[in-house]
Design an enzyme around this catalytic site. Sequence first.
Site, PDB file in Angstrom:
ATOM      1  N   ARG A 134       0.837  -1.205   0.000  1.00 50.25           N
ATOM      2  CA  ARG A 134       0.000   0.000   0.000  1.00 50.25           C
ATOM      3  C   ARG A 134       0.870   1.253   0.000  1.00 50.25           C
ATOM      4  NH1 ARG A 134      -5.033  -2.085   2.526  1.00 50.25           N
ATOM      5  NH2 ARG A 134      -5.247  -4.019   1.339  1.00 50.25           N
ATOM      6  N   GLU A 140       0.529   4.157   0.729  1.00 51.99           N
ATOM      7  CA  GLU A 140      -0.219   5.155   1.485  1.00 51.99           C
ATOM      8  C   GLU A 140       0.768   5.920   2.356  1.00 51.99           C
ATOM      9  OE1 GLU A 140      -4.211   4.835   4.224  1.00 51.99           O
ATOM     10  OE2 GLU A 140      -3.480   3.037   3.214  1.00 51.99           O
ATOM     11  N   ARG A 168      -0.307   2.267  13.199  1.00 52.78           N
ATOM     12  CA  ARG A 168      -0.997   1.064  12.734  1.00 52.78           C
ATOM     13  C   ARG A 168      -0.997   0.885  11.219  1.00 52.78           C
ATOM     14  NH1 ARG A 168      -7.384   1.142  13.546  1.00 52.78           N
ATOM     15  NH2 ARG A 168      -7.870   2.543  11.851  1.00 52.78           N
ATOM     16  N   HIS A 169      -0.118   1.612  10.527  1.00 59.97           N
ATOM     17  CA  HIS A 169       0.001   1.447   9.077  1.00 59.97           C
ATOM     18  C   HIS A 169       1.400   1.010   8.673  1.00 59.97           C
ATOM     19  CE1 HIS A 169      -3.713   3.894   8.974  1.00 59.97           C
ATOM     20  NE2 HIS A 169      -3.941   3.215   7.867  1.00 59.97           N
ATOM     21  N   GLU A 199      -9.833  -2.504  13.686  1.00 55.77           N
ATOM     22  CA  GLU A 199     -10.177  -3.382  12.570  1.00 55.77           C
ATOM     23  C   GLU A 199      -9.042  -4.348  12.226  1.00 55.77           C
ATOM     24  OE1 GLU A 199     -10.118  -1.702   8.607  1.00 55.77           O
ATOM     25  OE2 GLU A 199      -9.824  -3.833   8.215  1.00 55.77           O
ATOM     26  N   SER A 247     -11.628  -6.948   6.751  1.00 60.21           N
ATOM     27  CA  SER A 247     -12.707  -6.373   5.979  1.00 60.21           C
ATOM     28  C   SER A 247     -13.186  -7.478   5.050  1.00 60.21           C
ATOM     29  CB  SER A 247     -12.159  -5.199   5.175  1.00 60.21           C
ATOM     30  OG  SER A 247     -13.058  -4.145   5.184  1.00 60.21           O
ATOM     31  N   ARG A 272      -1.728  -6.942  12.327  1.00 63.78           N
ATOM     32  CA  ARG A 272      -2.715  -6.367  13.252  1.00 63.78           C
ATOM     33  C   ARG A 272      -3.228  -7.415  14.240  1.00 63.78           C
ATOM     34  NH1 ARG A 272      -6.397  -1.672  10.449  1.00 63.78           N
ATOM     35  NH2 ARG A 272      -4.638  -0.363   9.867  1.00 63.78           N
TER      36      ARG A 272
END
Lengths: 561, 561
Positions: free
Chosen positions: A327, A329, A335-336, A480, A483, A535
């Site tokens: 990712r 991002e 948490r990323h 989370e 998903s 996670r």
Amino acid sequence: MTEPTPSQPAPAEKPAAAAPAGGEENKGPSKSALKKAQKEKEKAEKKAAAKARELAERQKKEAADALDVSKEDYGELPLCGSAEFKPTGLKREDLSNVESLEDKEIVFRCWVENARVQSAKLAFLNLRQGLNTVQAVVAASDKLSKQMVKFCGSVTTESTLVVTGLVKRVQEPIKSATIKNFEIHITKLFVEVKAQSPLPLQVDDAERPIPSGLGDEEEQADDGKPIVGLNTRLNNRTIDLRAKINHSIFVIKSGVCALFQEFLGQKGFTLIHTPKILGAASEGGANVFELKYFDRPAYLAQSPQFYKQMLIASRFQKVMEIGPVFRAENSNTARHLTEFTGLDLEMEIQENYHEVMTVLEDLMLFIFKELNTRFKKETDLVRSVYHVDEFKLPESGKVPRIPFQEGIKMLREAGEELGDYDDLTTPQEKHLGRLVLEKYGTDFYVLDQFPLAIRPAYTMPSPHDSKLSNSYDMFMRGQEILSGAQRIHNADLLADMMRKHDPPIDPNSAGTKDYVESFRYGCPPHGGGGFGLERIVQFWLGLPNIRMTSLFPRDPQRVIP
Amino acid sequence: MTEPTPSQPAPAEKPAAAAPAGGEENKGPSKSALKKAQKEKEKAEKKAAAKARELAERQKKEAADALDVSKEDYGELPLCGSAEFKPTGLKREDLSNVESLEDKEIVFRCWVENARVQSAKLAFLNLRQGLNTVQAVVAASDKLSKQMVKFCGSVTTESTLVVTGLVKRVQEPIKSATIKNFEIHITKLFVEVKAQSPLPLQVDDAERPIPSGLGDEEEQADDGKPIVGLNTRLNNRTIDLRAKINHSIFVIKSGVCALFQEFLGQKGFTLIHTPKILGAASEGGANVFELKYFDRPAYLAQSPQFYKQMLIASRFQKVMEIGPVFRAENSNTARHLTEFTGLDLEMEIQENYHEVMTVLEDLMLFIFKELNTRFKKETDLVRSVYHVDEFKLPESGKVPRIPFQEGIKMLREAGEELGDYDDLTTPQEKHLGRLVLEKYGTDFYVLDQFPLAIRPAYTMPSPHDSKLSNSYDMFMRGQEILSGAQRIHNADLLADMMRKHDPPIDPNSAGTKDYVESFRYGCPPHGGGGFGLERIVQFWLGLPNIRMTSLFPRDPQRVIP
């Protein structure tokens, strides 16, 4: 000629080019010649003295060796180059079995936590092997020399050793070691690989918590010991990872993977490997890493989503994948990660997508149960360092499936302001986690029927409310971890939903077309989900930063080591 | 007013705007008005006729439905949208259990291999579920309508069905199905998902071998059936993968992964996940994919080599990894992929690197043994299509460890010309494979002690011959599946060997420095190896092209689908 004794320096040899004795002044050697002769004389004298000292030391050592009863029992081993293929048959013991080895002499490989000379006759070492540490004593006797005591007590921290010793029960439990009731009385000690000193990071420091906050600034703990920042640790990751807490984290991570496959394998899931290099940035195109693929651009997979669904279309019925997910991002949070491990599954459904949720819930309950038994030691070790609560599971064994609208209601009643179809912010998610824990007594639960607008285009809309969807998230401690959804298995409906999506996706674009077309030929209804492995580990253990659950974490600032 | 019977068209309605009856000529409507009226009349008549036809058809259908005793037992189901969460409890049977279900009425999901109407009263279907196919009969009776027979016999190939039927033993074994002794007497049949027609590729064609040669050109088999080229298959991979042969290949591939982890897990190996995005092109820099990582370049990992060794330096003792490996090699051969799955392991050694070879050999013998039992059905299915010999293993159970120099000697005696320290070409490797099979009776063996010059810089040199090294390759059917070695665990020696390597590697360069430095702090001696998963599957099954063992293969020409 007799050799000089060590205490008597050898007489200086007469320099060959010295001036002849006597002789006329004016016929004498020049000043420079005299100077030269003098120099040569000094040089020869020095050389002779050095030779004598060397000889003296050699003799001294020989004399000492003659007295060193332990000279065969310690020292540095040569570099292991596999000179012999025939094994010696010598068994290296695992210290986990120490209980059964009382009063036996054992051989084991270990490394040095620390070594200290107590007196000329006594040294102590703290030795580690895996998650075990043991105290070792080396004491001079008529069978064990003071030289050996000195050598053993001076071994550098983190050196790798091969130790022989007697396993002895102790009266008082040993505080500084994980093995409390036994110590090793060393009879032989060889340094197999010597560690350079000083270490760039102390393993002992890596055992203590990272600083609060973003974990970057150095602090000092109440006991005066340093609190080393996360960046320093990650910059010296191979030393940092030696800490027992870090070994524990990654043994647990390995365990979660094994349990994931064990449970799903028994249910008939096929392990798949889908491509990570994609010819098109299929899922919308944002947050994707681009690479040079020979003479064209290509992209790193953000998830195996399209491929695992295409395999359902290929009639694989139930598939699972464990693989890296990328990712791009630019999120610098606790948490990323830009690269993490996805635990994915996708399966046919017979009647409705709650069949998938049941599999996912049972899977996680199985993983939690087995972590609590097979990996209890590691779990306890990590949680104790961070003072983390037990992970609570519903007493009934039934995981709460809370409709999203119900979640919104709970939050509103607790004072949060948000609309019926709004996505939850991270603080709201955490808040809901606390409310659920209060109401249902569990740290693990599911939110079901998310608003359609905030889910991917391939999500099956709810047949009851066109603003909702057949989708769900799973949470641990209010955060989370998964998903998932029922997916659209009809090509026309899928293409339609892609065009209407915000932002719209062209169903005929490269990469997307093959995916959409695969639903034209009788693809069964299906659903699935994707976990973030890191996670699960982070929230199981209650760790403050996700980087701690990645061996060599990747974030926008970090690609090395 | 009575409704018209189907055979009588309804009378045309009088057009509202028609010309009044009679009237003077000059007072009559204009030509254009007449034309218009005429047109409107025709339009109205047409409309009325259509309405009548529609009505007639509806009535015909209603009449037929009234007569259709089966009208509740067949048809198309609406899109599965999970309208109900409560399960019906209806059990869908697995056709693998058909033997135990004789004379029972069962419900199962399946898909259509083909359907054909034999007569107005009889239709046959070939149905598939997983690797099983079964014949199904639907016969008209007083309880089963001709309409239903017609519907069932006309279902499009590859549609997904939910079928109810009686399991009946047959007298003559059924040739066209894998289930030979039973057939299904259909009582209900619903199309759950209709497949579009025609298919871009026939699944039946995908069951047959790819063309010989590079597999790209279409051919015709002796029986006149088409031989579809590999590219056509890969372009329609989701249909291609439906073939039983392809399901078998990937069930085996999944099995090899599970067996790899099962064996090594029991031996205490920790499963690791090392980064695939690297900040530096560490292993020499050739054949590496470059990507944009935010504002800097980064690279895709060519192997987990550096990282798995760094974890040995972190005292992980025994590690394994299953993950993608990326090679930017422009090789368009039948045994190269640009992305494949690496099965890696690395472990401490106690005395010599043959300890690693023993683990690797035992691992492969375990995998072969279990493939032969747990995956025999799939193995046999695939090998039968390609007429492949059994995979031979040494009767003694001892895998030949052939010194490289001995291999050279065998090849020379068989007429090959090569030097003592030359690398083997692919044809020479295959030749040696045949020689070893002849001499030792095994398709699996090891070459040991490769020349140092043709191995990576981190390979431990042999202590007996500085031109050789402590390294090995493993082979299946004369083709390499693994490369491995004892690694250098001393930083200074490693840096030295890197500088001397051809091409030289700078031990202080980014990415490499962390790796080299990790060996300064007591890293134990270690070794390991890396398998190509796809190669193990390819050579186990004797497949002609490695692309067949990758779900969505990647090569220099192919990144889609």
